[in-house]
Design a protein around this motif. Structure first.
Motif, PDB file in Angstrom:
ATOM      1  N   ASP A   7       0.820  -1.217   0.000  1.00 13.86           N
ATOM      2  CA  ASP A   7       0.000   0.000   0.000  1.00 13.86           C
ATOM      3  C   ASP A   7       0.857   1.271   0.000  1.00 13.86           C
ATOM      4  O   ASP A   7       1.718   1.428   0.867  1.00 13.86           O
ATOM      5  CB  ASP A   7      -0.908   0.025   1.230  1.00 13.86           C
ATOM      6  N   ASP A  43      -4.500   0.266  -2.988  1.00 13.52           N
ATOM      7  CA  ASP A  43      -4.420   1.362  -2.015  1.00 13.52           C
ATOM      8  C   ASP A  43      -3.310   2.345  -2.371  1.00 13.52           C
ATOM      9  O   ASP A  43      -2.358   2.560  -1.617  1.00 13.52           O
ATOM     10  CB  ASP A  43      -4.295   0.849  -0.567  1.00 13.52           C
ATOM     11  N   ASN A  73      -9.211  -1.422  -1.332  1.00 12.11           N
ATOM     12  CA  ASN A  73     -10.500  -0.908  -0.863  1.00 12.11           C
ATOM     13  C   ASN A  73     -10.618   0.599  -1.077  1.00 12.11           C
ATOM     14  O   ASN A  73     -11.712   1.118  -1.270  1.00 12.11           O
ATOM     15  CB  ASN A  73     -10.770  -1.277   0.602  1.00 12.11           C
ATOM     16  N   HIS A  74      -9.491   1.321  -1.100  1.00 14.39           N
ATOM     17  CA  HIS A  74      -9.571   2.772  -1.302  1.00 14.39           C
ATOM     18  C   HIS A  74      -9.924   3.130  -2.745  1.00 14.39           C
ATOM     19  O   HIS A  74     -10.642   4.111  -2.973  1.00 14.39           O
ATOM     20  CB  HIS A  74      -8.281   3.449  -0.842  1.00 14.39           C
ATOM     21  N   HIS A 141      -5.907  -7.777  -2.356  1.00 16.62           N
ATOM     22  CA  HIS A 141      -5.608  -6.693  -1.420  1.00 16.62           C
ATOM     23  C   HIS A 141      -5.638  -7.128   0.048  1.00 16.62           C
ATOM     24  O   HIS A 141      -4.773  -6.746   0.820  1.00 16.62           O
ATOM     25  CB  HIS A 141      -6.551  -5.504  -1.635  1.00 16.62           C
ATOM     26  N   HIS A 259      -2.886  -4.009   3.066  1.00 12.55           N
ATOM     27  CA  HIS A 259      -4.054  -3.678   3.875  1.00 12.55           C
ATOM     28  C   HIS A 259      -3.927  -3.622   5.401  1.00 12.55           C
ATOM     29  O   HIS A 259      -4.678  -2.910   6.035  1.00 12.55           O
ATOM     30  CB  HIS A 259      -5.214  -4.625   3.536  1.00 12.55           C
TER      31      HIS A 259
HETATM   32 MN   LIG Z   1      -6.549  -1.362   2.378  1.00 19.34          MN
END
Ligand SMILES: [Mn+2]
Length: 319
Positions: A7, A43, A73-74, A141, A259
């Protein structure tokens, strides 16, 4: 062979330093290595100071086939934030609440919300695969969880990209099995606590489920599995989690995830699972793993740069 990078969260200075350390150099605006490719774990955005610059580097590498990537997720949230539901309601797939805006505010400010660049990046994020299952390794992720992967497959195309508008709606609708599956794959696996057990999280919200160290394989207790703030750990029972709630990982191939905002000296979580998120945006490390085809992951193949916020003036010098 591949160099996997965790990330980045807008830390372009550290990204350039890490790429240089791994033997990549920038030519015609694209970072390249004579024999290797990068795989990014997602991310890229939110939190850090140079999100547009990170996207410039990452996109150039992916578009020039010098890198592969999965969605974080971002990026998922960024698309959902910017996508209006196809009705007259004017609502967005990710509600524009104060909390949601706060999480995304740095990105929206740096990219200029609703600018041409914003739209271009959202389009690019839409086309990112949710996971990669390559010869010899897997990349996702947050969690490689077969039941969730099976549920998601019908919403994806043959390259694991979210198929269409309808799929985005299912994946952002709380309660939908596809939403739960997406949460697991991009944010980690939660399991229910034993009957009657609950705790309050840091926001005072009652929780009856707990996020897990899904990569653990030995017989373990709920407390061993729990990823929770230190102060709530004693309230999670130290009793064995039953076989059917244990996540586990088949271990057929090594799997790389990001993550989890880890700290300390990077090392594998198990012989088949490595997390490369070492909290760069919180002053930690930007972390990579040099994969040479091995089945058993080793500590010596981790490579990282520590955050050095004392030299902001030199940002960009490495490119
Ligand atoms: Mn994440």
């Amino acid at each position: 062979m591949y160099d996997l990078i965790g990330d980045i969260h807008g830390c372009a200075y550290e990204l350039k330093a890490l790429l240089a350390k791994l033997g990549y150099s920038a030519r015609d605006g694209v970072w390249r290595h004579p024999t290797r490719q990068v795989i990014f774990l997602g991310d890229f955005i939110d939190r850090g100071p140079e999100q547009v610059e990170v996207m410039k580097i990452v996109r150039a590498m992916v578009d020039a086939e010098q890198a592969l990537t999965v969605m974080g997720n971002h990026e998922f949230n960024a698309v959902a934030w910017a996508t209006q539901i196809a009705t007259s309601s004017g609502d967005y797939l990710r509600p524009h609440t104060d909390d949601n805006r706060k999480q995304h505010a740095e990105f929206l400010a740096q990219v200029c919300e609703d600018s041409e660049l914003h739209e271009e990046l959202i389009d690019w994020f839409r086309g990112l695969p949710l996971w990669l299952d390559l010869p010899g390794l897997r990349v996702v992720h947050a969690c490689w969880h077969l039941p969730s992967i099976e549920i998601l497959t019908e919403h994806l195309d043959d390259r694991q990209r979210i198929r269409d508008e309808g799929a985005w709606v299912s994946l952002t609708r709380p309660g939908d099995p596809a939403y739960e599956a997406l949460e697991t794959v991009l944010k980690g696996l939660e399991i229910p606590l034993p009957e009657g057990v609950e705790f309050k999280d840091k926001d005072g919200k009652i929780r009856r489920r707990v996020r897990t160290r899904w990569w653990k394989t030995h017989p373990i207790t709920y407390r061993d599995l729990a990823i929770a703030p230190l102060e709530v750990i004693p309230r999670i029972p130290h009793e064995p989690a039953p076989e059917h709630v244990l996540p586990g990982y088949d271990g057929n191939k090594p799997v790389f995830v990001g993550h989890y905002w880890l700290s300390g000296t990077p090392r594998p979580l198990s012989s088949r699972v490595a997390c490369l998120d070492y909290s760069v945006a919180a002053g930690g490390k930007l972390c990579a793993y040099r994969w040479d085809g091995e089945h058993d992951l080793v500590g010596e193949h981790f490579c990282w740069v520590d955050v050095d916020r004392s030299q902001p003036e030199t940002q960009g010098a490495a490119s």
